[in-house]
Design a protein around this motif. Structure first.
Motif, mmCIF file in Angstrom:
data_model
loop_
_atom_site.group_PDB
_atom_site.id
_atom_site.type_symbol
_atom_site.label_atom_id
_atom_site.label_comp_id
_atom_site.label_asym_id
_atom_site.label_seq_id
_atom_site.Cartn_x
_atom_site.Cartn_y
_atom_site.Cartn_z
ATOM 1 N N SER A 84 0.842 -1.120 -0.037
ATOM 2 C CA SER A 84 0.040 -0.079 -0.039
ATOM 3 C C SER A 84 0.832 1.249 0.014
ATOM 4 N N VAL A 85 0.743 2.067 -1.021
ATOM 5 C CA VAL A 85 1.587 3.168 -1.032
ATOM 6 C C VAL A 85 0.868 4.604 -0.860
ATOM 7 N N SER A 86 1.044 5.323 -0.051
ATOM 8 C CA SER A 86 0.567 6.798 0.138
ATOM 9 C C SER A 86 1.401 7.813 0.006
ATOM 10 N N ASP A 87 1.875 8.032 -1.106
ATOM 11 C CA ASP A 87 2.731 9.357 -1.613
ATOM 12 C C ASP A 87 1.916 10.236 -2.410
ATOM 13 N N ARG A 88 2.076 11.500 -2.263
ATOM 14 C CA ARG A 88 1.467 12.558 -2.859
ATOM 15 C C ARG A 88 2.487 13.332 -3.846
ATOM 16 N N THR A 89 2.496 13.471 -4.931
ATOM 17 C CA THR A 89 3.324 14.224 -5.712
ATOM 18 C C THR A 89 2.831 15.351 -6.470
ATOM 19 N N PRO A 90 3.880 16.397 -7.007
ATOM 20 C CA PRO A 90 3.330 17.385 -7.687
ATOM 21 C C PRO A 90 2.534 17.395 -9.133
ATOM 22 N N VAL A 91 2.520 15.916 -9.515
ATOM 23 C CA VAL A 91 1.578 15.696 -10.610
ATOM 24 C C VAL A 91 -0.210 15.771 -10.194
ATOM 25 N N SER A 92 -0.142 15.002 -8.930
ATOM 26 C CA SER A 92 -1.631 14.968 -8.489
ATOM 27 C C SER A 92 -2.056 16.385 -7.839
ATOM 28 N N GLY A 93 -1.245 17.275 -7.828
ATOM 29 C CA GLY A 93 -1.543 18.759 -7.245
ATOM 30 C C GLY A 93 -1.447 18.658 -5.614
ATOM 31 N N ASN A 94 -1.157 17.434 -5.125
ATOM 32 C CA ASN A 94 -1.288 17.629 -3.635
ATOM 33 C C ASN A 94 0.202 17.498 -3.017
ATOM 34 N N ARG A 95 0.791 18.461 -2.626
ATOM 35 C CA ARG A 95 2.390 18.014 -2.240
ATOM 36 C C ARG A 95 2.227 17.550 -0.730
ATOM 37 N N LEU A 96 3.040 17.093 -0.251
ATOM 38 C CA LEU A 96 3.175 16.736 1.178
ATOM 39 C C LEU A 96 3.536 17.803 2.067
ATOM 40 N N GLY A 97 2.959 17.913 3.291
ATOM 41 C CA GLY A 97 3.088 19.282 3.879
ATOM 42 C C GLY A 97 4.510 18.870 4.861
ATOM 43 N N ASN A 98 5.065 20.093 5.557
ATOM 44 C CA ASN A 98 6.095 19.696 6.411
ATOM 45 C C ASN A 98 6.255 18.591 7.369
ATOM 46 N N ASN A 99 4.918 18.222 7.852
ATOM 47 C CA ASN A 99 4.996 17.345 8.761
ATOM 48 C C ASN A 99 4.369 15.892 8.363
ATOM 49 N N GLU A 100 4.016 15.879 7.060
ATOM 50 C CA GLU A 100 3.380 14.654 6.588
ATOM 51 C C GLU A 100 4.703 13.608 6.180
ATOM 52 N N MET A 101 4.172 12.605 6.085
ATOM 53 C CA MET A 101 5.176 11.308 5.618
ATOM 54 C C MET A 101 4.551 10.584 4.403
ATOM 55 N N ALA A 102 5.402 10.266 3.585
ATOM 56 C CA ALA A 102 5.102 9.310 2.580
ATOM 57 C C ALA A 102 5.301 7.986 3.088
ATOM 58 N N VAL A 103 4.148 7.083 3.078
ATOM 59 C CA VAL A 103 4.351 5.772 3.474
ATOM 60 C C VAL A 103 3.866 4.682 2.544
ATOM 61 N N THR A 104 4.715 3.597 2.685
ATOM 62 C CA THR A 104 4.532 2.538 1.846
ATOM 63 C C THR A 104 4.518 1.347 2.868
ATOM 64 N N ARG A 105 3.550 0.584 3.075
ATOM 65 C CA ARG A 105 3.304 -0.539 3.919
ATOM 66 C C ARG A 105 3.401 -1.894 3.120
ATOM 67 N N PHE A 106 4.017 -2.790 3.553
ATOM 68 C CA PHE A 106 4.355 -4.007 2.673
ATOM 69 C C PHE A 106 4.588 -5.317 3.515
ATOM 70 N N LYS A 107 4.210 -6.371 2.759
ATOM 71 C CA LYS A 107 4.572 -7.723 3.276
ATOM 72 C C LYS A 107 5.493 -8.329 2.295
ATOM 73 N N LEU A 108 6.402 -8.872 2.880
ATOM 74 C CA LEU A 108 7.590 -9.764 2.001
ATOM 75 C C LEU A 108 7.686 -11.317 2.443
ATOM 76 N N VAL A 109 7.465 -12.123 1.320
ATOM 77 C CA VAL A 109 7.472 -13.491 1.732
ATOM 78 C C VAL A 109 8.532 -13.974 1.058
ATOM 79 N N GLY A 110 9.370 -15.195 1.574
ATOM 80 C CA GLY A 110 10.337 -15.520 0.846
ATOM 81 C C GLY A 110 11.096 -16.944 1.510
ATOM 82 N N VAL A 111 12.111 -17.466 0.704
ATOM 83 C CA VAL A 111 12.828 -18.809 1.394
ATOM 84 C C VAL A 111 14.121 -18.522 1.183
ATOM 85 N N ALA A 112 14.830 -18.807 2.209
ATOM 86 C CA ALA A 112 16.472 -18.671 2.308
ATOM 87 C C ALA A 112 17.165 -19.856 2.759
ATOM 88 N N PRO A 113 18.367 -19.938 2.136
ATOM 89 C CA PRO A 113 19.127 -21.374 2.699
ATOM 90 C C PRO A 113 19.543 -20.865 4.135
#
Length: 113
Positions: A84-113
């Motif tokens: 889930s990505v919550s970024d705002r860009t100049p293209v959308s016309g909504n810039r992040l304010g000074n106290n706002e964060m751009a946030v990506t939430r994720f779940k990563l799954v894998g197998v390792a030796p």
């Protein structure tokens, strides 16, 4: 049996160090590691967390983290399915304010030796 247990513990420790070595901006919320039954010592893992940045794209730290994990020999990552990505860009016309964060939430799954 003792030698196998020692090897499994050492591999688990290396995997834990690798998974917890996150770039700046990444916060891990949940890490689960389980040994896969069988002759070969392999581990299945799930990592859930978030990447946060101020006034920049938040997927950058996540891409760096995934890139680091992919470089580990024998690592097999599943495609990111829960993201889930919550970024705002100049293209959308909504810039992040000074106290706002751009946030990506994720779940990563894998197998390792």
């Amino acid at each position: 049996a003792e030698a196998r247990q020692k090897a499994a513990t050492e591999q688990l420790e290396r995997l834990g160090v690798l998974l917890f070595a996150v770039p700046e901006g990444i916060t891990l919320e949940k890490v689960e590691i389980a040994q896969i039954p069988g002759d070969a010592l392999r581990f299945h893992f799930e990592v859930a967390g978030s990447a946060a940045t101020r006034r920049a794209f938040s997927v950058g730290p996540l891409a760096e983290y995934v890139g680091r994990l992919e470089q580990h020999p024998g690592m097999a990552l599943e495609p990111l399915r829960e993201i889930s990505v919550s970024d705002r860009t100049p293209v959308s016309g909504n810039r992040l304010g000074n106290n706002e964060m751009a946030v990506t939430r994720f779940k990563l799954v894998g197998v390792a030796p």
